[in-house]
Design an enzyme around this catalytic site. Structure first.
Site, PDB file in Angstrom:
ATOM      1  N   ASP A  11       0.846  -0.796  -0.038  1.00  0.00           N
ATOM      2  CA  ASP A  11      -0.206  -0.019   0.186  1.00  0.00           C
ATOM      3  C   ASP A  11       1.115   1.086  -0.213  1.00  0.00           C
ATOM      4  OD1 ASP A  11      -2.170  -1.955  -0.025  1.00  0.00           O
ATOM      5  OD2 ASP A  11      -2.455  -1.464   2.350  1.00  0.00           O
ATOM      6  N   LYS A  34       0.756  -7.914  -2.964  1.00  0.00           N
ATOM      7  CA  LYS A  34       0.160  -7.398  -3.105  1.00  0.00           C
ATOM      8  C   LYS A  34       0.292  -5.903  -3.301  1.00  0.00           C
ATOM      9  CE  LYS A  34      -4.084  -6.303  -0.569  1.00  0.00           C
ATOM     10  NZ  LYS A  34      -4.672  -5.295  -1.296  1.00  0.00           N
ATOM     11  N   ASP A  61      -5.136  -6.751  -6.926  1.00  0.00           N
ATOM     12  CA  ASP A  61      -6.312  -6.990  -6.270  1.00  0.00           C
ATOM     13  C   ASP A  61      -6.463  -5.188  -6.888  1.00  0.00           C
ATOM     14  OD1 ASP A  61      -8.353  -6.831  -4.821  1.00  0.00           O
ATOM     15  OD2 ASP A  61      -7.560  -5.977  -3.189  1.00  0.00           O
ATOM     16  N   LEU A  62      -7.963  -5.354  -7.729  1.00  0.00           N
ATOM     17  CA  LEU A  62      -8.292  -4.088  -8.088  1.00  0.00           C
ATOM     18  C   LEU A  62      -9.454  -4.110  -8.056  1.00  0.00           C
ATOM     19  CD1 LEU A  62      -6.021  -4.120 -12.004  1.00  0.00           C
ATOM     20  CD2 LEU A  62      -5.685  -3.154  -9.258  1.00  0.00           C
ATOM     21  N   LYS A  63     -10.733  -5.648  -7.586  1.00  0.00           N
ATOM     22  CA  LYS A  63     -11.383  -5.536  -7.573  1.00  0.00           C
ATOM     23  C   LYS A  63     -12.647  -4.899  -8.273  1.00  0.00           C
ATOM     24  CE  LYS A  63     -11.268  -4.785  -2.064  1.00  0.00           C
ATOM     25  NZ  LYS A  63      -9.274  -4.983  -2.432  1.00  0.00           N
ATOM     26  N   ASP A  66     -18.344  -4.701 -12.981  1.00  0.00           N
ATOM     27  CA  ASP A  66     -18.847  -4.165 -14.397  1.00  0.00           C
ATOM     28  C   ASP A  66     -19.846  -4.662 -14.243  1.00  0.00           C
ATOM     29  OD1 ASP A  66     -19.676  -2.067 -16.012  1.00  0.00           O
ATOM     30  OD2 ASP A  66     -17.510  -1.155 -15.517  1.00  0.00           O
ATOM     31  N   THR A 123     -13.742  -6.193   5.044  1.00  0.00           N
ATOM     32  CA  THR A 123     -13.699  -5.870   6.308  1.00  0.00           C
ATOM     33  C   THR A 123     -13.767  -4.985   7.044  1.00  0.00           C
ATOM     34  OG1 THR A 123     -10.945  -5.634   5.834  1.00  0.00           O
ATOM     35  CG2 THR A 123     -11.910  -7.956   6.153  1.00  0.00           C
ATOM     36  N   GLN A 194     -10.209  -0.948  10.014  1.00  0.00           N
ATOM     37  CA  GLN A 194     -10.702  -2.333   9.998  1.00  0.00           C
ATOM     38  C   GLN A 194     -11.479  -2.124  11.169  1.00  0.00           C
ATOM     39  OE1 GLN A 194      -9.928  -4.468   6.860  1.00  0.00           O
ATOM     40  NE2 GLN A 194      -7.636  -4.033   5.853  1.00  0.00           N
ATOM     41  N   ARG A 215      -0.027  -2.740   6.917  1.00  0.00           N
ATOM     42  CA  ARG A 215       0.389  -2.560   8.301  1.00  0.00           C
ATOM     43  C   ARG A 215       1.536  -2.634   9.024  1.00  0.00           C
ATOM     44  NH1 ARG A 215      -4.773   2.023   7.499  1.00  0.00           N
ATOM     45  NH2 ARG A 215      -5.454  -0.466   7.637  1.00  0.00           N
TER      46      ARG A 215
END
Length: 237
Positions: A11, A34, A61-63, A66, A123, A194, A215
């Protein structure tokens, strides 16, 4: 089926930050990394190619969410990258999930190494949000189980879920259906945004297939030591 290495959530805002972070690990350490929306939108496909070229596995991880045709075409592009895992939202429905798998296989020329995970409930979602904002009156666990079973029926590799639901999903799906769990923290770490979190050993005991840890590793004073701690807790339970 258990993914032996914790998946580190990169991240970070750009590749320079990623490089500085990875420089804190042994050069020959094969990591599972990730790449989420922030980093991908900043650096695009090049960061994925760079990580893979350096010997790491990538969870992209682009989720995607559509209409089926759009998701199929997007997955066709991602299938060419050589990632190990990628994600779509289960709430897009069975037809969309099936189209995603078709697209990924087309893009990878039939190579089934890459797997698609369906997002069940984030989450950051709790029962109050489910009822008041999504207008879903079922218990959170029932919603998650329903999405997991739809994802399995659509031929996906597994789901992203909270570790709190992993054991129930294992009982309701096939043995090789993955249950990848974010929201993992070491004891004493802040929960931040979270809401449904667990420690690595607790997640293992709750039958998670794989951990996504951000993190607790990326913001640690010694990221490699934190990674080793997470790995030990995960493997030994």
């Amino acid at each position: 089926m258990k993914i032996k290495r914790p998946i580190i959530a990169l991240d970070f805002p750009d590749r320079q930050a990623v490089r500085r972070f990875l420089a804190k690990f042994p050069q020959d350490e094969n990591l599972f990394l990730k790449v989420g929306m922030e980093l991908f939108y900043s650096e695009g496909q090049d960061i994925v190619r760079e990580l893979i070229a350096n010997g790491h596995d990538v969870f992209l991880d682009l989720k995607c969410h559509d209409i089926p045709h759009t998701v199929e075409q997007a997955m066709k592009v991602l299938g060419k990258l050589g990632v190990k895992l990628t994600t779509i939202h289960a709430s897009g429905g069975t037809q969309m999930m099936q189209a995603a798998k078709t697209g990924l296989l087309d893009g990878s020329n039939g190579d089934q190494t890459a797997g698609i995970l369906a997002i069940t409930q984030l989450t950051s979602t709790d029962q109050t949000m489910l009822e008041k904002e999504q207008l879903v009156q079922q218990p959170l666990k029932i919603s998650v189980l329903h999405y997991a079973q739809l994802a399995q029926a659509a031929g996906l590799a597994g789901v992203v879920c909270s570790a709190w639901e992993a054991a129930a999903i294992e009982a309701a799906t096939a043995a090789d259906f993955l249950r990848i769990t974010p929201g993992i923290r070491l004891a004493g770490d802040q929960t931040n945004d979270q809401k449904r979190i667990m420690t690595p050993d607790q997640a293992a005991q709750q039958r998670s297939s794989g951990l996504v840890v951000g993190r607790s590793i990326t913001q640690a004073a010694d990221p490699f030591a934190a990674y080793q701690t997470v790995s030990k807790l995960w493997r030994n339970n």
